[in-house]
Write a protein that holds these residues in place. Structure first.
Motif, mmCIF file in Angstrom:
data_model
loop_
_atom_site.group_PDB
_atom_site.id
_atom_site.type_symbol
_atom_site.label_atom_id
_atom_site.label_comp_id
_atom_site.label_asym_id
_atom_site.label_seq_id
_atom_site.Cartn_x
_atom_site.Cartn_y
_atom_site.Cartn_z
ATOM 1 N N CYS A 133 33.460 38.566 40.500
ATOM 2 C CA CYS A 133 34.507 37.584 40.801
ATOM 3 C C CYS A 133 35.495 38.145 41.817
ATOM 4 O O CYS A 133 35.895 37.445 42.756
ATOM 5 C CB CYS A 133 35.225 37.152 39.527
ATOM 6 S SG CYS A 133 34.190 36.142 38.430
ATOM 7 N N ALA A 134 35.873 39.407 41.662
ATOM 8 C CA ALA A 134 36.783 40.037 42.615
ATOM 9 C C ALA A 134 36.147 40.106 44.001
ATOM 10 O O ALA A 134 36.797 39.820 45.013
ATOM 11 C CB ALA A 134 37.167 41.434 42.129
ATOM 12 N N ALA A 135 34.868 40.451 44.052
ATOM 13 C CA ALA A 135 34.175 40.534 45.344
ATOM 14 C C ALA A 135 34.011 39.156 45.980
ATOM 15 O O ALA A 135 34.129 39.014 47.201
ATOM 16 C CB ALA A 135 32.822 41.219 45.168
ATOM 17 N N ILE A 136 33.746 38.142 45.170
ATOM 18 C CA ILE A 136 33.609 36.776 45.690
ATOM 19 C C ILE A 136 34.918 36.324 46.324
ATOM 20 O O ILE A 136 34.933 35.819 47.451
ATOM 21 C CB ILE A 136 33.154 35.807 44.569
ATOM 22 C CG1 ILE A 136 31.706 36.086 44.187
ATOM 23 C CG2 ILE A 136 33.331 34.345 45.001
ATOM 24 C CD1 ILE A 136 31.264 35.432 42.879
ATOM 25 N N VAL A 137 36.017 36.507 45.606
ATOM 26 C CA VAL A 137 37.321 36.116 46.148
ATOM 27 C C VAL A 137 37.615 36.907 47.415
ATOM 28 O O VAL A 137 38.074 36.342 48.417
ATOM 29 C CB VAL A 137 38.442 36.287 45.099
ATOM 30 C CG1 VAL A 137 39.819 36.122 45.726
ATOM 31 C CG2 VAL A 137 38.255 35.272 43.971
ATOM 32 N N GLU A 138 37.306 38.195 47.419
ATOM 33 C CA GLU A 138 37.541 39.013 48.606
ATOM 34 C C GLU A 138 36.753 38.486 49.805
ATOM 35 O O GLU A 138 37.269 38.432 50.920
ATOM 36 C CB GLU A 138 37.168 40.468 48.329
ATOM 37 C CG GLU A 138 37.461 41.400 49.484
ATOM 38 C CD GLU A 138 37.107 42.841 49.181
ATOM 39 O OE1 GLU A 138 36.883 43.589 50.149
ATOM 40 O OE2 GLU A 138 37.048 43.229 47.999
ATOM 41 N N CYS A 139 35.512 38.070 49.584
ATOM 42 C CA CYS A 139 34.683 37.532 50.671
ATOM 43 C C CYS A 139 35.250 36.227 51.227
ATOM 44 O O CYS A 139 35.123 35.951 52.417
ATOM 45 C CB CYS A 139 33.260 37.276 50.179
ATOM 46 S SG CYS A 139 32.280 38.757 49.895
ATOM 47 N N LEU A 140 35.849 35.423 50.376
ATOM 48 C CA LEU A 140 36.341 34.111 50.775
ATOM 49 C C LEU A 140 37.788 34.127 51.249
ATOM 50 O O LEU A 140 38.269 33.137 51.803
ATOM 51 C CB LEU A 140 36.200 33.121 49.618
ATOM 52 C CG LEU A 140 34.787 32.911 49.071
ATOM 53 C CD1 LEU A 140 34.805 31.923 47.915
ATOM 54 C CD2 LEU A 140 33.829 32.464 50.156
ATOM 55 N N ASP A 141 38.475 35.229 51.043
ATOM 56 C CA ASP A 141 39.899 35.344 51.334
ATOM 57 C C ASP A 141 40.119 35.705 52.797
ATOM 58 O O ASP A 141 40.182 36.873 53.160
ATOM 59 C CB ASP A 141 40.498 36.401 50.405
ATOM 60 C CG ASP A 141 41.977 36.625 50.623
ATOM 61 O OD1 ASP A 141 42.626 35.765 51.259
ATOM 62 O OD2 ASP A 141 42.479 37.655 50.152
ATOM 63 N N GLY A 142 40.265 34.695 53.630
ATOM 64 C CA GLY A 142 40.410 34.906 55.064
ATOM 65 C C GLY A 142 41.680 35.611 55.483
ATOM 66 O O GLY A 142 41.697 36.347 56.457
ATOM 67 N N ASP A 143 42.771 35.430 54.738
ATOM 68 C CA ASP A 143 44.040 36.036 55.151
ATOM 69 C C ASP A 143 44.361 37.328 54.408
ATOM 70 O O ASP A 143 45.404 37.944 54.636
ATOM 71 C CB ASP A 143 45.201 35.047 55.035
ATOM 72 C CG ASP A 143 45.457 34.564 53.618
ATOM 73 O OD1 ASP A 143 44.836 35.101 52.669
ATOM 74 O OD2 ASP A 143 46.280 33.649 53.461
ATOM 75 N N GLY A 144 43.478 37.738 53.501
ATOM 76 C CA GLY A 144 43.635 39.018 52.837
ATOM 77 C C GLY A 144 44.739 39.096 51.793
ATOM 78 O O GLY A 144 45.143 40.188 51.403
ATOM 79 N N ASP A 145 45.212 37.946 51.288
ATOM 80 C CA ASP A 145 46.293 37.976 50.303
ATOM 81 C C ASP A 145 45.796 38.066 48.856
ATOM 82 O O ASP A 145 46.577 38.025 47.925
ATOM 83 C CB ASP A 145 47.224 36.777 50.476
ATOM 84 C CG ASP A 145 46.570 35.447 50.130
ATOM 85 O OD1 ASP A 145 45.347 35.417 49.867
ATOM 86 O OD2 ASP A 145 47.279 34.423 50.153
ATOM 87 N N GLY A 146 44.474 38.161 48.680
ATOM 88 C CA GLY A 146 43.919 38.319 47.342
ATOM 89 C C GLY A 146 43.631 37.027 46.613
ATOM 90 O O GLY A 146 43.276 37.054 45.445
ATOM 91 N N ALA A 147 43.787 35.903 47.296
ATOM 92 C CA ALA A 147 43.535 34.608 46.660
ATOM 93 C C ALA A 147 43.158 33.578 47.712
ATOM 94 O O ALA A 147 43.408 33.766 48.898
ATOM 95 C CB ALA A 147 44.771 34.147 45.899
ATOM 96 N N ILE A 148 42.535 32.504 47.248
ATOM 97 C CA ILE A 148 42.252 31.357 48.115
ATOM 98 C C ILE A 148 42.813 30.119 47.428
ATOM 99 O O ILE A 148 43.003 30.114 46.205
ATOM 100 C CB ILE A 148 40.742 31.195 48.400
ATOM 101 C CG1 ILE A 148 39.946 30.981 47.110
ATOM 102 C CG2 ILE A 148 40.210 32.374 49.173
ATOM 103 C CD1 ILE A 148 38.491 30.641 47.335
ATOM 104 N N THR A 149 43.081 29.089 48.212
ATOM 105 C CA THR A 149 43.594 27.868 47.603
ATOM 106 C C THR A 149 42.474 27.179 46.838
ATOM 107 O O THR A 149 41.290 27.398 47.108
ATOM 108 C CB THR A 149 44.163 26.887 48.650
ATOM 109 O OG1 THR A 149 43.082 26.406 49.458
ATOM 110 C CG2 THR A 149 45.236 27.543 49.512
ATOM 111 N N ILE A 150 42.850 26.346 45.907
ATOM 112 C CA ILE A 150 41.850 25.599 45.141
ATOM 113 C C ILE A 150 41.044 24.701 46.080
ATOM 114 O O ILE A 150 39.849 24.499 45.887
ATOM 115 C CB ILE A 150 42.499 24.812 43.970
ATOM 116 C CG1 ILE A 150 41.434 24.267 43.010
ATOM 117 C CG2 ILE A 150 43.377 23.705 44.479
ATOM 118 C CD1 ILE A 150 40.795 25.311 42.142
ATOM 119 N N GLU A 151 41.681 24.188 47.144
ATOM 120 C CA GLU A 151 40.976 23.349 48.107
ATOM 121 C C GLU A 151 39.922 24.154 48.860
ATOM 122 O O GLU A 151 38.803 23.680 49.071
ATOM 123 C CB GLU A 151 41.952 22.701 49.102
ATOM 124 C CG GLU A 151 42.880 21.670 48.498
ATOM 125 C CD GLU A 151 44.102 22.281 47.800
ATOM 126 O OE1 GLU A 151 44.413 23.488 48.021
ATOM 127 O OE2 GLU A 151 44.737 21.566 47.015
#
Length: 160
Positions: A133-151
């Motif tokens: 899960c941490a790696a998935i979020v890291e792959c999807l996190d374009g701005d590097g803040d550790g999270a992505i929006t629900i959208e």
């Protein structure tokens, strides 16, 4: 199909990062933010990825991939052009789709590794470890803040 609970989902994180970077580039070149790119926008997008194509080559690409014939490509059609569908991330998409209701029910605007892990575990989805899960979020996190929006999460889940 998602892996059984307690088993780790095998994810090609390099492929996931590649798809995420393609989507990010697509969104950057979608000048009017309508979710579609025109042939000139596609040409610029491809050039930004180091793929120089002539106007006629780009028009041919659009004509081949444009499923609805509107002369523009959606993100999904663009990923098809880039052969991203051949990367075999369908099981990941299914897992993300299955986790989506739990994430939406939690009501948060952002999805981080902890939120994704809780949605996977709490929703009975299974298939991904906390590390996955941490790696998935890291792959999807374009701005590097550790999270992505629900959208963004929903958009990627739908694309995969």
């Amino acid at each position: 199909m998602a892996a059984a609970p307690g088993r780790s989902l095998t994810v090609d994180f390099e492929a996931l990062s590649y798809i995420s970077s393609l989507v990010e580039a697509f969104q950057a070149f979608d000048s009017d933010n309508d979710g579609l790119v025109t042939a000139p926008e596609l040409r610029g997008l491809l050039a930004s990825l180091g793929l120089e194509k002539s106007e006629s080559e780009v028009r041919d690409m659009v004509a081949r991939a444009d499923g609805d014939g509107d002369g523009r490509l959606s993100a999904e059609e663009f990923l098809d052009v880039m052969n991203a569908g051949e990367l075999g991330l369908g099981a990941l998409g299914e897992m993300l789709q299955a986790a989506l209701p739990a994430l939406e029910a939690a009501g948060g605007a952002l999805v981080g590794a902890d939120e994704l892990a809780a949605a996977v575990a709490g929703g009975g989805v299974g298939g991904a470890s906390a590390e996955d899960c941490a790696a998935i979020v890291e792959c999807l996190d374009g701005d590097g803040d550790g999270a992505i929006t629900i959208e963004e999460f929903r958009f990627m889940a739908d694309l995969l």
